[in-house]
Scaffold this active site. Structure first.
Site, mmCIF file in Angstrom:
data_model
loop_
_atom_site.group_PDB
_atom_site.id
_atom_site.type_symbol
_atom_site.label_atom_id
_atom_site.label_comp_id
_atom_site.label_asym_id
_atom_site.label_seq_id
_atom_site.Cartn_x
_atom_site.Cartn_y
_atom_site.Cartn_z
ATOM 1 N N TYR A 1 -37.828 92.941 62.524
ATOM 2 C CA TYR A 1 -38.183 94.316 62.848
ATOM 3 C C TYR A 1 -39.688 94.394 63.049
ATOM 4 O O TYR A 1 -40.460 93.529 62.587
ATOM 5 C CB TYR A 1 -37.740 95.281 61.745
ATOM 6 C CG TYR A 1 -38.374 95.058 60.391
ATOM 7 C CD1 TYR A 1 -39.682 95.471 60.112
ATOM 8 C CD2 TYR A 1 -37.652 94.453 59.366
ATOM 9 C CE1 TYR A 1 -40.260 95.274 58.864
ATOM 10 C CE2 TYR A 1 -38.219 94.256 58.108
ATOM 11 C CZ TYR A 1 -39.523 94.657 57.864
ATOM 12 O OH TYR A 1 -40.098 94.458 56.641
ATOM 13 N N HIS B 1 -39.123 90.394 49.478
ATOM 14 C CA HIS B 1 -39.071 90.758 50.895
ATOM 15 C C HIS B 1 -40.459 90.617 51.504
ATOM 16 O O HIS B 1 -41.450 91.097 50.935
ATOM 17 C CB HIS B 1 -38.574 92.191 51.060
ATOM 18 C CG HIS B 1 -38.401 92.603 52.485
ATOM 19 N ND1 HIS B 1 -37.392 92.108 53.284
ATOM 20 C CD2 HIS B 1 -39.116 93.444 53.266
ATOM 21 C CE1 HIS B 1 -37.490 92.637 54.484
ATOM 22 N NE2 HIS B 1 -38.536 93.450 54.511
ATOM 23 N N GLU C 1 8.076 101.981 43.990
ATOM 24 C CA GLU C 1 7.000 101.221 43.379
ATOM 25 C C GLU C 1 7.509 100.788 42.008
ATOM 26 O O GLU C 1 7.939 101.628 41.207
ATOM 27 C CB GLU C 1 5.729 102.061 43.223
ATOM 28 C CG GLU C 1 5.067 102.415 44.544
ATOM 29 C CD GLU C 1 3.904 103.385 44.389
ATOM 30 O OE1 GLU C 1 3.536 103.689 43.222
ATOM 31 O OE2 GLU C 1 3.370 103.847 45.408
ATOM 32 N N LEU D 1 -40.527 101.895 57.633
ATOM 33 C CA LEU D 1 -39.729 102.301 58.787
ATOM 34 C C LEU D 1 -38.733 103.389 58.385
ATOM 35 O O LEU D 1 -38.157 103.351 57.299
ATOM 36 C CB LEU D 1 -38.960 101.119 59.379
ATOM 37 C CG LEU D 1 -39.738 100.187 60.318
ATOM 38 C CD1 LEU D 1 -40.755 99.353 59.549
ATOM 39 C CD2 LEU D 1 -38.787 99.287 61.090
ATOM 40 N N THR E 1 -0.853 110.529 42.858
ATOM 41 C CA THR E 1 0.403 110.957 42.254
ATOM 42 C C THR E 1 0.262 110.943 40.734
ATOM 43 O O THR E 1 -0.484 110.143 40.166
ATOM 44 C CB THR E 1 1.579 110.049 42.651
ATOM 45 O OG1 THR E 1 1.334 108.717 42.209
ATOM 46 C CG2 THR E 1 1.785 110.072 44.153
ATOM 47 N N SER F 1 -42.232 99.235 43.729
ATOM 48 C CA SER F 1 -41.980 98.682 45.062
ATOM 49 C C SER F 1 -42.485 99.586 46.174
ATOM 50 O O SER F 1 -42.650 99.144 47.308
ATOM 51 C CB SER F 1 -40.477 98.454 45.259
ATOM 52 O OG SER F 1 -39.988 97.473 44.380
ATOM 53 N N THR F 2 -42.731 100.854 45.856
ATOM 54 C CA THR F 2 -43.065 101.811 46.905
ATOM 55 C C THR F 2 -44.300 101.417 47.684
ATOM 56 O O THR F 2 -44.320 101.462 48.925
ATOM 57 C CB THR F 2 -43.248 103.215 46.296
ATOM 58 O OG1 THR F 2 -42.006 103.653 45.743
ATOM 59 C CG2 THR F 2 -43.709 104.209 47.346
ATOM 60 N N ASP G 1 -7.033 112.513 45.105
ATOM 61 C CA ASP G 1 -5.772 112.660 45.824
ATOM 62 C C ASP G 1 -4.857 111.546 45.341
ATOM 63 O O ASP G 1 -5.104 110.374 45.639
ATOM 64 C CB ASP G 1 -6.045 112.555 47.335
ATOM 65 C CG ASP G 1 -4.791 112.675 48.179
ATOM 66 O OD1 ASP G 1 -4.274 113.794 48.306
ATOM 67 O OD2 ASP G 1 -4.341 111.639 48.705
ATOM 68 N N TYR H 1 6.623 99.022 38.493
ATOM 69 C CA TYR H 1 5.522 98.649 37.613
ATOM 70 C C TYR H 1 6.077 97.897 36.404
ATOM 71 O O TYR H 1 7.039 98.341 35.772
ATOM 72 C CB TYR H 1 4.767 99.894 37.146
ATOM 73 C CG TYR H 1 4.037 100.592 38.261
ATOM 74 C CD1 TYR H 1 2.705 100.301 38.540
ATOM 75 C CD2 TYR H 1 4.689 101.522 39.067
ATOM 76 C CE1 TYR H 1 2.038 100.921 39.581
ATOM 77 C CE2 TYR H 1 4.035 102.156 40.118
ATOM 78 C CZ TYR H 1 2.707 101.845 40.372
ATOM 79 O OH TYR H 1 2.052 102.458 41.409
#
Length: 805
Positions: free
Chosen positions: A250, A225, A633, A50, A533, A43-44, A531, A635
């Site tokens: 564009y 495209h 909570e 742009l 429990t 594809s390059t 992050d 479960y």
């Protein structure tokens, strides 16, 4: 061709060339690039070229800025032309909402260090003479943007890599990749085999085919495209590139003429049943019928293009992903990496992307927070081509649309449904979606209890309902019930599970059975990778609860560190369990009549877990909160989920119980100062910076990141996460807004919202570490600087009495 290499890069497009270049530049010279045909032949070669830098996040923008930095110097370095033209870019606004969008982007640019300026329609026309100013209200101009020749850039990158010792093998088709014991061992090609333990799949639109060789799904869809090229007509060569998102088009200058393309509403997926093996260096047939709507729009903005002579209409496949972002990084197969799905901005990002991936490989972690591009962010539902296609088609067709904060996508929905979904629907839920799950944002019937006068000003008030405030207030004053089934749930089992988790977490998690711990997992630099429990269910069994969108990330982080001796097993059990959350002052009064198990404070303390029955439903109850109120909570196996909701709902109807959604949770957690990974905290912030030092147990023994934290304790970072309170409660920050102190921009908002209990507009931002509570600040919201101050957090219940009683 070498028979052994440290790294093999598959794919000779601009992405593969950039990774090869940066690996070689970082000292990894024993690398090989194999290309099925010729360099740039995927594809390059037909990219429009742009290069725009400003994106919706710091990491993406920095990656694009790194590209421009490389493009400025690469030509001189290798002695080859790259076709880099730093002519700047214009983005037009043809409506008030577009002007608001530009104002918001101008604020972002300040935090990113980009010299973006807002200009008038007339000034834009002076820079880009063929444009008509009809309907244009203004524009944003970024002088450091530009365009580049895709083939010349790729050849220059290849040359830079070759000079540093890398090998490039063209006409070398990969036919297989050998995997043993879960790790890459060999690349098999038509010209021979290469022994290696690290492969980068930079195959562009062929990346899924390469991924299948090792059982890795690469969810992307090639889209046809199109753009046209006009004959030279004497236009200035130094015109900036220009985008008119309202008209979906564009432009860039091309030898005195124009290149014009866009993103049509009815896109054309291509190669769904497989890409022909000989599709190398080829284009698709021009599709003038599909291009006609874009041409009609282009004539509105550049009337002269109607009579311009067209050299050709280029129609080529470009690989797009379901969320319009790159697919980068390691996969579930050790040693197999992906760098694909460039979504037509591959040229803009190639230089920075190559650096990011190469640093990630060499250093073991990326130099930027790469989660939004991480190859492992997609769940198993993206194995479905139907679902992937629906999401990708939507991405392409809405490429230039204004995306308001809180915008919900519609394609492929509904997909993943909680057992309580029918009940949420009956109660009037306004659904959102995350990781394929349908989730209640709020319940519109609750709006009658809310206050319309609290609607935030501007964009923050567009996707909003008074119901959010009503649900927030109910949780604070009586009780609210939430469906949290979408929470990701990961079990860690085995005789080595306790020591394994202790080696990854900064807090002490191998405590008594039934103990629940809030903790982080860190990288070697002390940055926060996870992050969540952790609950100890048995001597050799733990359950991790993390955010809906973070399950894939956390699962792979943990699996990446699992020992090979079989002592630890990891399983994603998200779909196995429903979760209903119950919080508020009346939560205990609602729950206790439903269970014979005592749940008073002494019998069931905060941050513990117990097995109990709720009515007829067997549950694991966790006394924990993300909203800052007493509650649990709950479960249960998924098949009991609807019964659990019904049981709690009936018990709470005469006790002020209200159904709540995730927008209320966001407001509640901001008041309580609870952090959100990927917005407030991430791999670049350490726990001390983030205000999470209370989790760190340096005396518990060795864990990943401990050495870095020892140094940071002695020499803290120069910024910290702080709570800001704005003077105007109707001015609500949405994220990425610049923050200034004494007239100088010092940071950017990480998250923001309105606190219905404290009755304040709240924002979190990293500010200088020395900025004390009470320091005046300003936050730029859509071009207006709003005054405020640094506040002591949490704003609500600072002693934590509500959650512990």
């Amino acid at each position: 061709m070498k028979s052994q290499a440290r790294t093999v890069v598959i794919g000779g497009g601009v992405g593969g060339a950039a990774i090869l270049y940066w690996l070689a530049r970082l000292g990894w010279k024993d690398t090989v690039l194999v290309e099925r045909a010729r360099v740039t032949s995927g594809s390059t070669f037909h990219s429009a070229g742009l290069v725009g830098q400003l994106r919706g996040s710091l990491s993406l923008t920095q990656m694009m800025m790194n590209s421009v930095e490389l493009y400025r110097s690469l030509s001189e370095e290798v002695g080859m032309e790259t076709g880099w033209h730093e002519v700047g870019s214009l983005r037009l606004a043809s409506s008030e909402e577009r002007m608001e969008e530009l104002a918001r982007q101008a604020g972002w640019a300040k935090t990113f260090g980009l010299p973006l300026e807002l200009v008038s329609a007339q000034e834009a026309q002076r820079m880009f003479p063929p444009m008509s100013t009809d309907g244009v209200l203004g524009a944003a101009f970024l002088p450091t943007d530009g365009y580049i020749d895709p083939s010349q850039l790729t050849f220059a990158l290849v040359e830079g890599a070759r000079r540093r010792g890398a090998e490039i093998c063209e006409d070398t088709r990969v036919t297989g990749i050998e995997v043993r014991n879960g790790r890459v061992r060999r690349v098999i090609t038509e010209r021979g085999d290469i022994e290696t333990e690290l492969v980068v799949d930079a195959g562009g639109m062929f990346a899924p085919e390469i991924g299948r060789m090792v059982g890795v799904n690469v969810p992307l869809i090639p889209m046809a495209h199109e753009y046209l090229i006009t004959k030279p007509a004497g236009l200035p060569l130094d015109m900036p590139t220009m985008r008119d998102p309202s008209l979906l088009v564009y432009y860039r200058p091309e030898s005195g003429g124009l290149v014009m393309g866009g993103y049509e509403r009815d896109p054309a997926p291509w190669g769904l049943d497989g890409i022909p093996s000989d599709f190398n260096g080829k284009l698709l047939e021009p599709d003038w019928d599909r291009f006609e709507p874009l041409m009609t729009n282009a004539i509105v903005r550049t009337p002269s293009i109607k009579d311009a002579q067209v050299v050709r209409l280029v129609n080529g496949p470009e690989a797009f992903t379901p969320d319009n972002e790159f697919i980068l990084g390691p996969s579930e197969v050790r040693g197999f990496w992906v760098a694909a799905g460039f979504c037509a901005h591959g040229l803009a990002g190639a230089g920075g992307m190559g650096r990011l991936v190469a640093e990630w490989i060499v250093d073991g972690r990326p130099g930027l927070d790469a989660w939004e591009m991480d190859s492992r962010r997609f769940g198993r539902h993206y194995i479905s081509r139907e679902y992937t296609l629906a999401r990708t088609r939507e991405v392409y067709s809405t490429y230039y649309d204004v995306k308001y904060p809180g915008h919900e996508r519609s394609a492929g929905r509904p997909l993943r449904l909680s057992p309580a979904y029918a009940r949420l629907k009956e109660l009037g839920a306004a659904f959102g979606e995350k990781s394929g799950w349908e989730r209640a944002n709020w319940f519109e019937p609750n709006a009658t209890r809310g206050d319309e006068s609290l609607r935030p000003r501007g964009w923050a008030g567009r996707l909003w309902s008074p119901a959010v405030g009503a649900e927030h207030t109910a949780c604070r004053e009586s009780a609210a019930i939430f469906d949290f089934t979408s929470f990701a749930k990961i079990e860690v089992r085995g005789q080595g599970s306790a020591s394994f988790l202790e080696s990854l977490t900064d807090n002490r998690v191998a405590r008594a059975v039934g103990a629940l711990t809030y903790t982080q997992m860190l990288n070697e630099g002390g940055g926060i990778e996870c992050d969540f429990t952790v609950t100890r269910l048995a001597e050799d069994r733990f359950r991790i609860i993390t955010g809906t969108a973070l399950g894939q990330h956390d699962l792979f982080w943990i699996r990446d560190h699992v020992p090979d001796d079989g002592s630890v097993q990891i399983e994603d059990v998200t779909s196995a369990y429903a979760c209903i959350g119950l919080w508020g002052p009346a939560a205990r009064d609602i729950l206790q009549p439903l269970t014979p198990t005592p749940i008073d404070n002494q019998a069931f303390p905060f941050m513990t877990a117990q097995q109990l029955a709720v009515g007829s439903v067997p549950c694991l109850a966790l006394r924990v909160t993300y909203v800052g109120e007493l509650g649990w909570e709950l479960y249960c196996p998924s098949e009991f989920g609807q019964r659990l909701w019904d049981t709690i709902w009936e018990s709470g109807r005469d006790k002020g119980l209200v159904a709540g959604g995730y927008k209320a949770v966001e407001s509640l957690r901001l008041e309580k100062g609870y952090r959100a990974w990927a917005s407030d905290i991430g791999p670049e912030a350490d726990p001390y910076q983030a205000g999470l030092g209370f989790c760190v147990k340096l005396d518990k023994g060795e864990f990943i990141g401990r050495s870095a934290l020892l140094k940071k304790r002695e020499a803290p970072a120069d910024t910290r996460l702080a709570c800001l309170v704005l003077d105007d409660p109707h001015s609500v920050a949405l994220g990425s807004e610049p923050v200034r102190i004494d007239g100088k921009v010092v940071g950017r908002v990480t998250s923001g919202g309105y606190g219905y209990t404290v009755k304040k507009s709240i924002a979190y931002a990293f500010v200088p570490a020395g900025a004390a509570v009470g320091t005046p600040v300003e936050v730029e919201i859509f071009g207006t600087w709003v005054a405020g101050q640094i506040a002591k957090d949490p704003l609500y219940d600072p002693r934590g009495e509500k959650i512990r009683n």
